[in-house]
Design a protein around this motif. Structure first.
Motif, mmCIF file in Angstrom:
data_model
loop_
_atom_site.group_PDB
_atom_site.id
_atom_site.type_symbol
_atom_site.label_atom_id
_atom_site.label_comp_id
_atom_site.label_asym_id
_atom_site.label_seq_id
_atom_site.Cartn_x
_atom_site.Cartn_y
_atom_site.Cartn_z
ATOM 1 N N ASP A 1 -10.243 20.074 6.745
ATOM 2 C CA ASP A 1 -10.077 19.723 8.153
ATOM 3 C C ASP A 1 -9.801 18.236 8.323
ATOM 4 O O ASP A 1 -9.069 17.828 9.231
ATOM 5 N N ILE A 2 -10.412 17.439 7.461
ATOM 6 C CA ILE A 2 -10.345 15.981 7.601
ATOM 7 C C ILE A 2 -9.959 15.387 6.255
ATOM 8 O O ILE A 2 -10.419 15.845 5.199
ATOM 9 N N ILE A 3 -9.131 14.355 6.306
ATOM 10 C CA ILE A 3 -8.819 13.586 5.110
ATOM 11 C C ILE A 3 -9.300 12.162 5.325
ATOM 12 O O ILE A 3 -8.927 11.511 6.308
ATOM 13 N N LYS A 4 -10.159 11.689 4.419
ATOM 14 C CA LYS A 4 -10.688 10.334 4.514
ATOM 15 C C LYS A 4 -9.947 9.478 3.492
ATOM 16 O O LYS A 4 -10.137 9.643 2.278
ATOM 17 N N ILE A 5 -9.102 8.591 3.977
ATOM 18 C CA ILE A 5 -8.261 7.786 3.099
ATOM 19 C C ILE A 5 -9.082 6.625 2.550
ATOM 20 O O ILE A 5 -9.738 5.885 3.301
ATOM 21 N N ASP A 6 -9.015 6.443 1.235
ATOM 22 C CA ASP A 6 -9.852 5.465 0.559
ATOM 23 C C ASP A 6 -9.507 4.036 0.978
ATOM 24 O O ASP A 6 -8.349 3.729 1.327
ATOM 25 N N ARG A 7 -10.515 3.158 0.907
ATOM 26 C CA ARG A 7 -10.360 1.758 1.304
ATOM 27 C C ARG A 7 -9.279 1.045 0.487
ATOM 28 O O ARG A 7 -8.754 0.022 0.928
ATOM 29 N N SER A 8 -8.929 1.558 -0.692
ATOM 30 C CA SER A 8 -7.916 0.891 -1.502
ATOM 31 C C SER A 8 -6.553 0.893 -0.837
ATOM 32 O O SER A 8 -5.705 0.032 -1.119
ATOM 33 N N PHE A 9 -6.306 1.841 0.096
ATOM 34 C CA PHE A 9 -5.054 1.876 0.832
ATOM 35 C C PHE A 9 -5.005 0.797 1.918
ATOM 36 O O PHE A 9 -3.925 0.433 2.396
ATOM 37 N N VAL A 10 -6.154 0.318 2.352
ATOM 38 C CA VAL A 10 -6.239 -0.599 3.487
ATOM 39 C C VAL A 10 -6.212 -2.055 3.036
ATOM 40 O O VAL A 10 -5.747 -2.943 3.758
ATOM 41 N N ARG A 11 -6.669 -2.302 1.812
ATOM 42 C CA ARG A 11 -6.800 -3.674 1.335
ATOM 43 C C ARG A 11 -5.435 -4.382 1.322
ATOM 44 O O ARG A 11 -4.459 -3.868 0.768
ATOM 45 N N ASN A 12 -5.365 -5.550 1.981
ATOM 46 C CA ASN A 12 -4.149 -6.379 1.991
ATOM 47 C C ASN A 12 -2.920 -5.658 2.554
ATOM 48 O O ASN A 12 -1.793 -5.904 2.110
ATOM 49 N N ILE A 13 -3.133 -4.765 3.530
ATOM 50 C CA ILE A 13 -1.974 -4.033 4.038
ATOM 51 C C ILE A 13 -1.027 -4.930 4.835
ATOM 52 O O ILE A 13 0.147 -4.604 4.992
ATOM 53 N N ARG A 14 -1.532 -6.051 5.339
ATOM 54 C CA ARG A 14 -0.657 -6.965 6.071
ATOM 55 C C ARG A 14 0.294 -7.672 5.099
ATOM 56 O O ARG A 14 1.470 -7.843 5.378
ATOM 57 N N GLU A 15 -0.215 -8.041 3.927
ATOM 58 C CA GLU A 15 0.592 -8.777 2.963
ATOM 59 C C GLU A 15 1.388 -7.840 2.050
ATOM 60 O O GLU A 15 2.479 -8.196 1.589
#
Length: 769
Positions: A674-688
């Protein structure tokens, strides 16, 4: 007419008796000559030509009998039946009786007609002499004895009675006992010989049976005299020792027989001496049996029994099949069936032997090798491929080690080595590290190529201080350190590792006690809607505050829990406490609990979850269960069935830390999520990192296409949150940007605070992620 006595004889005995009648033919010639000479002397004395006729008749009878005997020689005795034997007996009797009638007639003629004292004396003397030899010559036929004695003595009796003289009549009467005695003597000889023939036949039968049994027994046999000369050798003995005809071995010395084997390349000279030495110990009673290897394909086991006469009976059998079976069993007992390396127990034996042969105070190295990520090979390629990979690793290990170390398979994907022949500690350590480096690299198995890393731990100690159990513990501690620091590294044991090990063991005991006494606690990290205005769910996180050490990281105590097998107990505690706490929160807030790999190994977890919901009264819709991709790697079909059953009960299923496992996308469609929890590794430095952000957006788009709700974990900065919201990447956000983990009571307070906010954000244009 057939006699009753001869009719009762066995046919072979009857034949032997009749055959005796045709033997010793020279006595017939001597008898014929003595009779003829006697009749010629009487002729010369009396001038009566009757005696010349008797001479001619005697000669003719002998000639005819000689022809019959030669005919008897030419027949096949084995083909004769009883009637045939009787015919030849009757033929012999006819000739013999003709001769005795001639003699008896001459005697009667000399008494009644010639009345010459010389003629009477000569004829009667030669006739009585014939009667004496009748017993030894004609005992084989009872009829011959009776008829011949009557035909020879009857005319004499008639002649004496015809003289009408009382004294002569008395002599005639005295002839009767002589005749009866002759019959009795012949019968006695015949019965005695009959018994001897039967006894000989029985002995022959027994000997034949013994010979048959002796030569058909599966064991070889030598019967030796007191000087170790062979008296009896059976056929099997000659076959086993390749000695040819058994008759040639009689009276040969056992030593000479074995030397014969040497000359015929059966044994080497030194081997023959060794065999004789073992047999000598056996025959002297020092050993009860001797197992002698004559070649790689022949093992004989000897036993010896001493005879009363002082000789020895050697019995031996081919036990090659048994020896091979024992070797095979020993191989199975001592060696690992998969890799062919020594197993744990045989390794311990080899270590003991190696240390016993080594000079004291030498340096000894003990090493444990572990194949890094081997479980992943089994999970992705199957156990058959995994087994072949282990075989390839073992082959390389054998090749590298050679005979300079002892290598063994400890268990699973672990190998152990003992190094005993290095001259210095430095060389020993260099060699162990070199081996570790050589064991890393590329391996081929079932058409697959694997780049394998090896974690290793080793310990070096003096041989006099070496204790295998202690060394293994220390090497395991060093191996654990290698795995903890950097998988694929090689670490030497250090003294502080022992203290760390003891400290870790104490921490395990404390954790077990904390679980039993309620020493664990639960903290909750909220999951907010993307703008942070509302809490949708809270993830339950286990916390442990040690009475002496203070807070213990979940990364530490969860690993300890896995090692001591209490993960499932922690899950049950967390599940119940989370449900109880959730009941104190507003209705719209759900609680999420993590399930481990161990929880999903059997279907009991379904009953545990439902029992907990029933006990606490929590609505199943307010319970979320999180599973990591590692849970799906083992028995995926079974896990899928369990999750489907839980979801069918109204429970929400989420996949946690998505993107950190293997083949992540393949699970999205296959599992009831029902839910997918995307790991923090995808979020790190996403701006750069534009590439990473594109990967995040692609995962979000795919998940939404599959109808999954998206939670992004580890959002820690306002900038990350702004970018995520700008592209509408998340349904829920979890991270320190909104809130850190907190107690249950704080969740209720935080929810109240958020609900009181009345500010409404300005509407913006929606962008597609």
């Amino acid at each position: 007419m057939k006699s009753r006595e001869q009719g009762a004889l066995p046919i072979d005995v009857y034949l032997s008796f009749v055959s005796s009648l045709y033997d010793y033919r020279q006595t017939l010639l001597i008898g014929m000559l003595s009779h003829a000479v006697t009749f010629l002397l009487v002729l010369a004395k009396t001038g009566d030509f009757f005696y010349l006729v008797c001479t001619v008749v005697i000669a003719l009878i002998w000639f005819v009998r000689l022809i019959g005997m030669r005919q008897f020689d030419r027949i096949d005795l084995a083909a004769l039946d009883v009637e045939g034997i009787r015919r030849w007996e009757s033929r012999y009797n006819f000739g013999a009786v003709c001769a005795t009638i001639t003699l008896g007639t001459a005697c009667g003629y000399s008494i009644l007609v010639s009345r010459d004292p010389f003629a009477e004396f000569a004829c009667i003397s030669v006739t009585l002499a014939t009667m004496v030899s009748l017993v030894g010559r004609n005992y084989g036929s009872a009829r011959a004895v009776v008829v011949m004695s009557l035909s020879a003595c009857g005319p004499i009796i008639l002649g004496l009675l015809g003289l009408m003289d009382g004294f002569m009549a008395i002599l005639a009467v005295l002839m009767v006992p002589f005749i009866l005695t002759t019959w009795s003597m012949a019968k006695g000889v015949r019965e005695t010989l009959h018994k001897n023939v039967l006894a000989a036949r029985e002995i022959s039968t027994i000997a034949g049976r013994f010979d048959l049994a002796l030569n058909n027994m599966p064991h070889g046999l030598f019967m030796l005299d007191a000087d170790n000369r062979i008296l009896v050798a059976n056929r099997r003995a000659c076959e086993l020792l390749n000695l040819g005809d058994q008759e040639r071995l009689k009276d040969c010395h056992l030593d000479a027989v074995l030397r014969y084997g040497v000359r015929h390349t059966f044994l080497e000279q030194d081997q023959a001496k060794q065999v004789l030495k073992q047999l000598d110990r056996l025959m002297r009673g020092i050993e009860s049996q001797a197992l002698i290897p004559f070649s790689d394909d022949l093992f004989l086991e000897f036993t010896a029994s001493r005879r009363a006469s002082g000789g020895i009976v050697l019995i031996f059998e081919d036990v090659t099949a048994r020896v091979r079976a024992e070797k095979k069993i020993l191989q199975m007992v001592r060696f690992d069936t998969l890799t062919g390396l020594p197993n744990r127990d045989y390794f311990a034996e080899l270590v003991g032997n190696a240390l016993a042969e080594r000079k004291p105070n030498g340096e000894v190295g003990f090493m444990v090798l572990d194949v890094a990520e081997f479980k992943h090979v089994n999970d992705t390629k199957g156990h058959v491929v995994g087994d072949k990979l282990l075989c390839s690793i073992a082959e390389r290990l054998k090749k590298i080690v050679g005979d300079r170390a002892i290598a063994a398979r400890l268990m699973g994907d672990e190998f152990v080595l003992l190094f005993v022949d290095e001259t210095s500690r430095r060389e020993l350590e260099e060699r162990m590290r070199a081996l570790h480096a050589q064991m890393r690299g590329t391996y081929q198995a079932s058409g697959f190529t694997f780049n394998i890393a090896m974690s290793a731990g080793y310990v070096i100690a003096g041989s006099s201080d070496f204790r295998l159990e202690d060394m293994q513990i220390k090497a395991d501690l060093a191996l654990f350190e290698s795995k903890s620091r950097d998988k694929g590294s090689c670490t030497a044991f250090e003294a502080e590792m022992d203290a760390n090990y003891l400290d870790r063991q104490k921490l395990k005991a404390d954790l077990r006690e904390a679980l039993e006494t309620g020493g664990l606690a639960v903290a909750y990290q909220p999951m907010f809607v993307a703008d942070g205005s509302r809490i949708e769910c809270c993830e339950a996180l286990a916390r442990w505050t040690h009475p002496e050490r203070g807070p213990v990281s979940p990364m530490v105590f969860i690993q300890l829990a896995e090692e001591i097998g209490v993960v499932t107990d922690i899950t049950r505690f967390m599940l119940r406490q989370a449900c109880v706490d959730c009941l104190t929160w507003p209705q719209h807030i759900a609680v999420s609990v993590n399930l481990s790999v161990l929880d999903l190994r059997n279907s009991e977890i379904v009953a545990v979850v439902m029992d907990t919901l029933t006990e606490t009264g929590l609505d199943p819709a307010r319970l979320h269960l999180e599973v990591t991709e590692s849970c799906l790697m083992e028995e995926a079909a079974k896990v899928q069935t369990i999750l489907q059953e839980l979801r069918a009960r109204g429970i929400t299923i989420a996949i946690d830390d998505f993107g950190t496992g293997y083949s992540s996308l393949s699970y999205l469609d296959a599992l009831p999520l029902d839910i997918i929890k995307i790991d923090r590794s995808f979020v790190r430095n996403i701006r750069e990192d534009a590439r990473r952000f594109k990967l995040l957006r692609g995962t979000v788009n795919l998940s939404r296409e599959l109808g999954l709700k998206i939670v992004i974990e580890g959002v820690e900065t306002e900038d990350q949150l702004a970018l995520i919201n700008e592209y509408k990447c998340a349904d829920l956000v979890q991270g320190y940007v909104f809130a850190a983990p907190m107690p249950s009571l704080a969740i209720d307070s935080l929810s109240d605070t958020l609900s009181k906010k009345t500010s409404v954000p300005k509407r913006r244009g929606r962008r597609i992620a």
